[in-house]
Design an enzyme around this catalytic site. Structure first.
Site, mmCIF file in Angstrom:
data_model
loop_
_atom_site.group_PDB
_atom_site.id
_atom_site.type_symbol
_atom_site.label_atom_id
_atom_site.label_comp_id
_atom_site.label_asym_id
_atom_site.label_seq_id
_atom_site.Cartn_x
_atom_site.Cartn_y
_atom_site.Cartn_z
ATOM 1 N N SER A 134 18.870 60.051 -7.645
ATOM 2 C CA SER A 134 19.641 60.771 -8.666
ATOM 3 C C SER A 134 18.756 61.388 -9.734
ATOM 4 O O SER A 134 17.724 60.835 -10.116
ATOM 5 C CB SER A 134 20.630 59.826 -9.343
ATOM 6 O OG SER A 134 21.496 59.265 -8.399
ATOM 7 N N GLN A 180 15.309 53.103 -5.514
ATOM 8 C CA GLN A 180 15.799 54.348 -4.932
ATOM 9 C C GLN A 180 15.700 55.481 -5.951
ATOM 10 O O GLN A 180 16.459 55.510 -6.922
ATOM 11 C CB GLN A 180 17.257 54.138 -4.509
ATOM 12 C CG GLN A 180 17.934 55.350 -3.936
ATOM 13 C CD GLN A 180 19.447 55.209 -3.979
ATOM 14 O OE1 GLN A 180 20.002 54.440 -4.770
ATOM 15 N NE2 GLN A 180 20.145 55.953 -3.147
ATOM 16 N N SER A 218 18.032 51.931 -10.465
ATOM 17 C CA SER A 218 18.184 50.486 -10.616
ATOM 18 C C SER A 218 16.877 49.792 -10.253
ATOM 19 O O SER A 218 16.270 50.098 -9.224
ATOM 20 C CB SER A 218 19.302 49.975 -9.707
ATOM 21 O OG SER A 218 20.499 50.676 -9.947
ATOM 22 N N GLU A 275 23.317 51.965 2.161
ATOM 23 C CA GLU A 275 23.845 51.575 0.851
ATOM 24 C C GLU A 275 25.338 51.271 0.941
ATOM 25 O O GLU A 275 25.808 50.251 0.460
ATOM 26 C CB GLU A 275 23.602 52.686 -0.170
ATOM 27 C CG GLU A 275 24.274 52.397 -1.512
ATOM 28 C CD GLU A 275 23.877 53.375 -2.605
ATOM 29 O OE1 GLU A 275 23.759 54.583 -2.312
ATOM 30 O OE2 GLU A 275 23.717 52.939 -3.758
ATOM 31 N N GLU A 289 35.572 59.923 -5.696
ATOM 32 C CA GLU A 289 35.935 61.266 -5.245
ATOM 33 C C GLU A 289 35.064 61.689 -4.067
ATOM 34 O O GLU A 289 35.541 62.313 -3.112
ATOM 35 C CB GLU A 289 35.799 62.272 -6.397
ATOM 36 C CG GLU A 289 36.883 62.154 -7.468
ATOM 37 C CD GLU A 289 36.736 60.910 -8.335
ATOM 38 O OE1 GLU A 289 35.599 60.401 -8.454
ATOM 39 O OE2 GLU A 289 37.745 60.445 -8.894
HETATM 40 C C1 LIG Z 1 25.422 51.166 -11.798
HETATM 41 C C2 LIG Z 1 24.759 52.363 -11.200
HETATM 42 C C3 LIG Z 1 23.565 52.210 -10.492
HETATM 43 C C4 LIG Z 1 22.935 53.324 -9.923
HETATM 44 N N1 LIG Z 1 21.739 53.144 -9.272
HETATM 45 C C5 LIG Z 1 21.095 54.235 -8.762
HETATM 46 C C6 LIG Z 1 19.808 54.094 -8.134
HETATM 47 O O1 LIG Z 1 19.259 52.993 -8.041
HETATM 48 N N2 LIG Z 1 19.185 55.189 -7.669
HETATM 49 C C7 LIG Z 1 19.757 56.420 -7.754
HETATM 50 O O2 LIG Z 1 19.152 57.373 -7.271
HETATM 51 N N3 LIG Z 1 20.960 56.602 -8.361
HETATM 52 C C8 LIG Z 1 21.648 55.538 -8.871
HETATM 53 N N4 LIG Z 1 22.868 55.706 -9.507
HETATM 54 C C9 LIG Z 1 23.408 57.067 -9.685
HETATM 55 C C10 LIG Z 1 24.680 57.351 -8.940
HETATM 56 O O3 LIG Z 1 24.449 57.584 -7.608
HETATM 57 C C11 LIG Z 1 25.342 58.563 -9.632
HETATM 58 O O4 LIG Z 1 25.747 58.133 -10.902
HETATM 59 C C12 LIG Z 1 26.545 59.056 -8.893
HETATM 60 O O5 LIG Z 1 26.180 59.639 -7.694
HETATM 61 C C13 LIG Z 1 27.318 60.078 -9.717
HETATM 62 O O6 LIG Z 1 26.505 61.082 -10.235
HETATM 63 P P1 LIG Z 1 26.618 61.542 -11.748
HETATM 64 O O7 LIG Z 1 26.563 60.339 -12.567
HETATM 65 O O8 LIG Z 1 25.634 62.600 -11.986
HETATM 66 O O9 LIG Z 1 28.075 62.125 -11.894
HETATM 67 P P2 LIG Z 1 28.572 63.571 -11.439
HETATM 68 O O10 LIG Z 1 28.142 63.826 -10.046
HETATM 69 O O11 LIG Z 1 28.233 64.559 -12.465
HETATM 70 O O12 LIG Z 1 30.127 63.322 -11.407
HETATM 71 C C14 LIG Z 1 30.980 63.453 -12.534
HETATM 72 C C15 LIG Z 1 32.401 63.367 -12.042
HETATM 73 O O13 LIG Z 1 32.664 64.478 -11.169
HETATM 74 C C16 LIG Z 1 33.159 64.017 -9.939
HETATM 75 N N5 LIG Z 1 32.736 64.891 -8.845
HETATM 76 C C17 LIG Z 1 31.497 65.327 -8.587
HETATM 77 N N6 LIG Z 1 31.496 66.084 -7.475
HETATM 78 C C18 LIG Z 1 32.764 66.111 -7.011
HETATM 79 C C19 LIG Z 1 33.422 66.720 -5.881
HETATM 80 N N7 LIG Z 1 32.753 67.462 -5.007
HETATM 81 N N8 LIG Z 1 34.747 66.526 -5.730
HETATM 82 C C20 LIG Z 1 35.435 65.781 -6.609
HETATM 83 N N9 LIG Z 1 34.880 65.192 -7.676
HETATM 84 C C21 LIG Z 1 33.556 65.351 -7.886
HETATM 85 C C22 LIG Z 1 32.604 62.632 -9.800
HETATM 86 O O14 LIG Z 1 33.393 61.855 -8.917
HETATM 87 C C23 LIG Z 1 32.650 62.110 -11.222
HETATM 88 O O15 LIG Z 1 33.918 61.619 -11.521
HETATM 89 C C24 LIG Z 1 23.516 54.615 -10.079
HETATM 90 C C25 LIG Z 1 24.704 54.747 -10.804
HETATM 91 C C26 LIG Z 1 25.338 53.654 -11.361
HETATM 92 C C27 LIG Z 1 26.606 53.860 -12.136
#
Ligand SMILES: Cc1cc2nc3c(=O)[nH]c(=O)nc-3n(C[C@H](O)[C@H](O)[C@H](O)COP(=O)(O)OP(=O)(O)OC[C@H]3O[C@@H](n4cnc5c(N)ncnc54)[C@H](O)[C@@H]3O)c2cc1C
Lengths: 377, 400
Positions: B144, B141, B176, B258, B384
């Site tokens: 991100s 996928q 992933s 998902e 969140e």
């Molecule tokens: C183990 C793992 C596997 C993954 N695998 C994939 C994959 O295969 N493909 C892929 O595309 N992505 C993947 N991801 C990415 C995952 O979808 C993102 O990490 C996730 O969506 C959070 O984005 P970010 O890390 O940029 O955090 P951010 O979005 O920057 O968030 C930081 C903090 O802000 C909070 N926040 C953000 N927006 C809001 C809001 N509107 N209201 C309240 N709080 C908010 C979040 O909850 C978090 O606590 C994976 C992540 C992990 C941890």
């Protein structure tokens, strides 16, 4: 209450420790270039000892030490915990030094002198600071003087590299404290794989190892228990320092990181989470301050009343600070998002330290139980 | 090769018998010993290696060729053409056997393949659908990005039209399984139009020139996810999913798949929440008499049981004709709470044996589990984000 408001000297001490730590790469940098199998940073340890004399901090002046107070040590461990400094100081400064000070006597004084001069690092092998159900040593008198100790201890904090092992062992006169030179024959140490990558833990097996009695016969339990309580207070200091650093990092991140065209700190789920974490940190810091004072009062007068107060406050602080740190480390990582789940960020190292210190020297539950018992329940 | 479809559907019982006959041939029944502690998977994010992925592919191929790889798929595309309750029936039988680890195929079969089937052109489906379900290809996928995590609509990777197709430039992160994948489900920006109307979904060949995969070491120590750099990567227009600039709807469908996979799988189906196994473990390590451990156990048991029922209720609603929806977000929050309760139980039960590997069986191995819990709170939409969805869509609150 002296620990409530740090004196100018203590603020200076804090600044000095911070400066020394900043000259080094930090845990992530160290782990990245670490020679395999080694968890501690020898050059950082040398710097800290040379510039700040941390090893001698709690050693009484009469034994050649700095005669510092626990309030001084608490500041040092707060900073070491904040930086996750990979140095074997906790075993020597927090645990072994207090056990030796509690023991008294000539042999203990001699070993304290070696600690103060930086000639020996010392680890404490005891049930309550290790694995309660996997610690048993037996000492028998050796023909021609001294003792021979046999047995094992499953978890010895910073035990693999220490020059001397201080062990509690059973004798005909009850549990007694003994010092074993780590290079003596019959000493076997095995460094264990650890959850916390910035602190070593070893298993120690003794097979008729030569040992010197350090302290009164039958006085080992009391000495090790004092080390346990002082260790709990200083581990709580480490936890407060770590929690504060994680919180600062998360707050900073929430002010920078933009999602949905806004700083994430503007989302109430994030801002109120961070406020809750601040409450955790401040409650922990407060419990720590009381515990540090209780420790210093007992360190001064050695009385029975102050001993009981220390027991209470140490357990209270260790329980509270452990849970606070774990919560802050978990939520702080969550606020930095996906990057926090990788080795590109320190968050996981703090999480590891938080979980590890939560379970070492007694779990929060066991300390709460001890507090209830001390309150007469 | 796929089994030719039966002209009339077998009854569920006939089907189960057929599945059992197949599994008898290719797998060992799960014995007491095998299902107990020793072999238990304690990790939430087991870093799959290329070799793990190959083993999963080989197994999937065997299953597919026997007619169980794509049970509810359309016959003309290589599926078996049976209703989806047959999928559940097969899994029920399969659980009685000891089968290879399939976590390397989770994203591929749980998210990429169903999205392709729902939105792909005939050509794209012909090229990839059977290949994915047969394990000949694995999908990942590519959503991100460094600047687009929770705010997925902010993806900046660009796809620009070029005679017969598209050219893609940008960077994805936390992908992933990218290191063993053959095809990526990509979300890219295709216009300067308004938010949610400027993205398009594609299938990109991960072996195409310009695709570079760099591993990222994750908290648990493994490297299951990656950074993916896309530099002038060409995609034929036939590998576009859905209409141009309507990729947001495609992405939402993928995320629904998902959430359903995560909320239902309860830790990747690794059996962590099998309460009889947990109870057995507590007895084996001699911690079953401690009143605090007993309380912690009962808290996990209670939460897991209620969460299962909550999910079953949601599924029953879907069967009764209600559209599937935000319940999956509730399921994920329940899962997160249960994971935390299990981490507490494990800590209470093990104490210092959790923090140093004393060599005792079934102790230090739990660190991998504990270290994985933060990832479950982030991946697939953070706590969140799930709460925002529920607040808006279930409670009707004025959430922005
Ligand atoms: C183990 C793992 C596997 C993954 N695998 C994939 C994959 O295969 N493909 C892929 O595309 N992505 C993947 N991801 C990415 C995952 O979808 C993102 O990490 C996730 O969506 C959070 O984005 P970010 O890390 O940029 O955090 P951010 O979005 O920057 O968030 C930081 C903090 O802000 C909070 N926040 C953000 N927006 C809001 C809001 N509107 N209201 C309240 N709080 C908010 C979040 O909850 C978090 O606590 C994976 C992540 C992990 C941890």
């Amino acid at each position: 209450m002296t620990a409530l408001v740090p004196t100018p000297e203590r603020l200076e001490l804090r600044e000095a420790v911070r400066k020394s730590l900043q000259r080094h790469p930090g845990p992530r940098g160290f782990l990245a270039e670490q020679p395999s199998g080694k968890w501690f940073d020898a050059s950082l340890l040398e710097d800290l000892n040379r510039q700040l004399g941390l090893a001698e901090l709690l050693v009484p002046i009469g034994c050649g030490g700095a005669g510092g107070q626990l309030a001084d040590a608490a500041i040092v461990f707060e900073e070491l915990g904040a930086a996750l400094a990979p140095v074997p100081l906790f075993a020597t400064v927090a645990l072994a030094t207090s056990a030796l000070v509690a023991s008294g006597g000539e042999a203990a004084a001699t070993l304290l002198g070696r600690i103060a001069r930086g000639e020996a690092t010392v680890a404490l092998a005891d049930a309550r600071c290790g694995l309660p159900d996997d610690h048993r040593f037996v000492a028998v008198p050796r023909a021609g003087g001294g003792w021979l100790v046999s047995g094992r201890s499953g978890v010895v904090i910073e035990g693999a590299g220490a020059d001397v092992l201080l062990v509690t062992a059973e004798t005909g006169d009850g549990v007694t404290l003994f010092a074993v030179e780590a290079d003596a024959s019959g000493v076997q140490r095995r460094p264990l794989r650890t959850l916390d990558l910035t602190r070593g833990i070893a298993e120690v097996v003794l097979d008729g190892a030569r040992a010197e009695q350090t302290g009164a016969s039958g006085g080992g339990r009391a000495a090790a228990d004092l080390a346990w309580d002082v260790g709990s207070v200083l581990l709580a200091a480490e936890q407060v320092g770590g929690a504060q650093r994680v919180l600062d990092t998360a707050v900073e991140y929430a002010k920078q990181r933009v999602q949905f065209d806004q700083k994430i700190g503007s989302f109430q789920q994030i801002s109120s989470k961070l406020v809750d974490l601040l409450l955790d940190v401040e409650m922990a810091r407060s419990a720590l301050a009381t515990a540090v004072d209780a420790a210093d009062e007992h360190w001064e007068d050695r009385g029975e009343d102050t001993r009981l107060a220390l027991l209470r406050e140490a357990s209270l602080a260790k329980a509270l600070c452990s849970d606070s740190y774990m919560h802050v480390a978990d939520e702080g990582l969550h606020v930095v998002g996906g990057i926090g789940f990788t080795w590109e960020h320190d968050a996981h190292l703090y999480f590891r330290r938080a979980k590890s210190t939560q379970q070492l020297l007694g779990s929060p539950d066991s300390h709460r139980e001890r507090l209830a018992k001390a309150a007469g329940l | 090769m796929s089994v030719s479809p039966a002209t009339t559907a077998p009854s569920l019982d006939e089907f189960k018998a057929e599945a059992a006959a197949f599994l008898d041939r290719v797998a060992e029944p799960r014995t007491e010993a095998a299902s107990s502690a020793g072999e238990r998977q304690l990790s939430l994010f087991r870093g799959s290696t290329v070799a793990d992925a190959d083993a999963a592919r080989a197994w999937q191929r065997t299953v597919f060729d026997a007619g169980f790889g794509w049970i509810d798929g359309p016959v003309e595309e290589g599926g078996r053409g049976l209703p989806s309750r047959y999928v559940g029936a097969y899994l029920q039988v399969e659980r009685r056997y000891s089968t290879p680890q399939k976590s390397a195929l989770g994203v591929s079969l749980g998210m990429v393949a169903p999205t392709l089937v729902q939105f792909g052109t005939a050509e794209a489906k012909g090229r990839w659908a059977e290949a994915l379900y047969r394990g000949d290809a694995i999908g990942c996928q590519l959503f991100s990005e460094p600047g687009a995590g929770s705010d997925l609509a902010a993806v900046a990777t660009k796809a620009v039209r070029d005679s017969d197709g598209w050219v893609v430039d940008g960077q994805k992160v936390w992908t992933s399984g990218a290191h063993y994948s053959d095809v990526g489900l990509l979300l890219a920006r295709t216009s300067t139009g308004p938010r949610h109307r400027n993205l398009t979904a594609f299938l990109v060949d991960m072996h195409a020139p310009g695709v570079e995969v760099r591993p990222l070491r994750q908290m648990t120590g493994g490297a299951d996810f990656n950074e993916v750099f896309l530099d002038g990567v060409r995609i034929p227009d036939s590998h576009r999913l859905g209409e141009v600039d309507e990729g947001w709807g495609v992405a939402m469908a993928t995320l629904m798949y998902e959430r359903s996979a995560i909320g239902g799988g309860v830790g990747g189906g690794s059996g962590l929440f099998r309460m009889d196994t947990l109870a057995q473990w507590l007895r084996e390590i001699g911690r079953s008499e401690d009143p605090l451990v007993r309380q912690a156990y009962a808290r996990v048991h209670t939460g897991v049981s209620a969460a299962k029922t909550m999910r079953a209720r949601a599924e029953a609603g879907v069967k009764a004709g209600r559209p599937p929806g935000p319940e999956m977000s509730l399921s994920k929050l329940a899962l997160v709470a249960n994971l935390a309760a299990l981490a507490d139980l494990v800590s209470d039960a093990l104490g210092p044996r959790l923090v140093a590997d004393t060599g005792a069986a079934e102790t230090f191995g739990w660190t991998e589990y504990v270290l994985g819990t933060p990832g479950m709170r982030l991946g697939g939409g953070t706590d969140e984000v799930q709460r925002n969805i529920i607040a808006k869509r279930v409670l009707g609150l004025p959430v922005k």
